[in-house]
Design a protein around this motif. Structure first.
Motif, mmCIF file in Angstrom:
data_model
loop_
_atom_site.group_PDB
_atom_site.id
_atom_site.type_symbol
_atom_site.label_atom_id
_atom_site.label_comp_id
_atom_site.label_asym_id
_atom_site.label_seq_id
_atom_site.Cartn_x
_atom_site.Cartn_y
_atom_site.Cartn_z
ATOM 1 N N ASP A 177 4.439 0.686 -4.023
ATOM 2 C CA ASP A 177 4.287 1.845 -3.148
ATOM 3 C C ASP A 177 2.928 1.755 -2.459
ATOM 4 O O ASP A 177 1.892 1.849 -3.121
ATOM 5 C CB ASP A 177 4.383 3.140 -3.960
ATOM 6 N N PRO A 178 2.901 1.576 -1.144
ATOM 7 C CA PRO A 178 1.620 1.391 -0.461
ATOM 8 C C PRO A 178 0.722 2.625 -0.505
ATOM 9 O O PRO A 178 -0.482 2.523 -0.290
ATOM 10 C CB PRO A 178 2.026 1.061 0.981
ATOM 11 N N GLY A 179 1.300 3.773 -0.794
ATOM 12 C CA GLY A 179 0.509 4.994 -0.828
ATOM 13 C C GLY A 179 0.023 5.399 -2.201
ATOM 14 O O GLY A 179 -0.761 6.349 -2.332
ATOM 15 N N ARG A 180 0.473 4.682 -3.256
ATOM 16 C CA ARG A 180 0.104 5.062 -4.627
ATOM 17 C C ARG A 180 -0.124 3.787 -5.437
ATOM 18 O O ARG A 180 0.831 3.106 -5.808
ATOM 19 C CB ARG A 180 1.203 5.913 -5.267
ATOM 20 N N ALA A 181 -1.358 3.488 -5.695
ATOM 21 C CA ALA A 181 -1.707 2.257 -6.408
ATOM 22 C C ALA A 181 -1.021 2.200 -7.761
ATOM 23 O O ALA A 181 -1.075 3.148 -8.548
ATOM 24 C CB ALA A 181 -3.222 2.166 -6.588
ATOM 25 N N GLY A 182 -0.346 1.077 -8.030
ATOM 26 C CA GLY A 182 0.313 0.867 -9.309
ATOM 27 C C GLY A 182 1.703 1.458 -9.409
ATOM 28 O O GLY A 182 2.427 1.202 -10.373
ATOM 29 N N ALA A 183 2.119 2.256 -8.416
ATOM 30 C CA ALA A 183 3.452 2.853 -8.439
ATOM 31 C C ALA A 183 4.430 2.001 -7.642
ATOM 32 O O ALA A 183 4.032 1.141 -6.851
ATOM 33 C CB ALA A 183 3.403 4.266 -7.868
#
Length: 345
Positions: free
Chosen positions: A318-324
């Protein structure tokens, strides 16, 4: 469909182009998985449409387990979602499909559910930190929503003037991300003569949103547009402007359902708005969750699977949530007088 700007089209092409390198796995029908579809709260049409899509996939896959559609009331959404998720984990549900309205407050409950063997798949609105989340089924890329909202505001306002945002709740991760993306988009010189003057919250309740819309007009005499990225808020705002005879002065836009917005679009109160298919979102979320529950996919980046009539999807970072991680559905449609009546039928 409205023709988007060249920059928006390029962005959408990059975001929604599907390049599948791995062999897509398919579901084994007739498995047994007990699943819970948990919206932000009950009582609004988009979530009922998502349930329709989930029920379609449930029948198509021949799941011998149960599909439970349940949620809290709007007034108790945060605590209610946490309670339902906690109960699902203790009851041994295989998957909870969550449209999160509790921000990161729900993270510990999601983590506990995972530890108990209940997978947590988010849809529509993720857990911001990703804590306890297996994967997020994203309706569209959140950055692209910001660009489209900025472009609709630019189109409606003629590129200049004051506008305000009427959102859902302060803890709604999707709403907050979309507003942040729009604020980032507004830094482009194209929008230099547009000014975002206020952001308020209607709690995704019609009466509250209606009153907040009128309060915005009172607070900002030069307001030209209310941008509401919530189906409840946009309809309530449009009704408020119509009831008060303000549609010639203050327009409404955002994210809405064609069936609920058609009259406001045709009479000029809401000249443009956008949305995606909540039926498809529920369908894709169910397919993802079923395949996780039956072991066909593990929820790892790079896995590709076939989601019935909707085709192949790949799990990605997910480019908006690191590690997600996320699965990107897309696309959305911009509605106006040319296409809203056909879609509203």
């Amino acid at each position: 469909m409205k023709h988007l700007t060249v920059s928006t089209l390029a962005l959408c092409a990059a975001l929604y182009g599907v390049a599948v390198n791995a062999q897509a796995v398919t579901a084994d029908k007739g498995g047994a998985a007990d699943m819970v579809l948990l919206p932000k709260f009950l009582g609004i049409l988009p979530f009922d449409q998502a349930n329709r899509g989930a029920e379609e996939a449930h029948a198509e896959l021949g799941n011998t387990g149960t599909l439970l559609y349940t949620g809290p009331t709007p007034e108790n959404s945060v605590a209610g979602q946490i309670e339902i998720l906690t109960t699902a984990g203790s009851q041994g549900q295989d998957v909870v499909m969550l449209s999160n309205n509790a921000g990161d407050q729900i993270g510990p409950a999601a983590e506990a559910a995972q530890a108990a063997g209940t997978k947590v798949v988010t849809w529509d609105s993720p857990i911001p930190s990703g804590q306890g989340e297996t994967v997020f089924v994203a309706q569209v890329d959140f950055g692209s929503i910001g660009v489209v909202m900025a472009d609709m505001a630019h189109s409606i306002m003629g590129g200049e003037g004051e506008f305000a945002v009427l959102s859902a709740t302060p803890d709604a991760a999707n709403q907050n991300a979309w507003i942040a993306a729009m604020e980032e988009a507004l830094k482009d010189p194209k929008y230099a003569n547009m000014k975002l003057v206020d952001t308020v919250y209607g709690d995704d309740q019609s009466e509250v949103s209606y009153n907040r819309a009128l309060a915005l007009v009172d607070s900002h005499p030069n307001l030209k547009l209310i941008m509401s990225p919530t189906t409840v808020g946009i309809q309530a705002s449009a009704k408020a402007m119509q009831d008060e005879g303000l549609c010639d002065k203050v327009k409404v836009s955002g994210l809405g359902l064609p069936a609920e917005m058609v009259s406001y679009t045709m009479n000029g109160c809401a000249p443009e708005f956008a949305l995606w298919s909540f039926v498809d979102l529920g369908y894709l979320t169910y397919y993802t969750s079923y395949m996780l529950a039956t072991g066909k996919i593990k929820g790892e980046v790079g896995e590709t699977f076939t989601a019935g009539r909707m085709g192949d999807y790949t799990i990605e970072e997910d480019p908006g949530r690191a590690g997600a991680k996320r699965i990107l559905m897309g696309p959305f449609t911009v509605y106006n007088k040319d296409n809203v009546e056909a879609e509203a039928k």
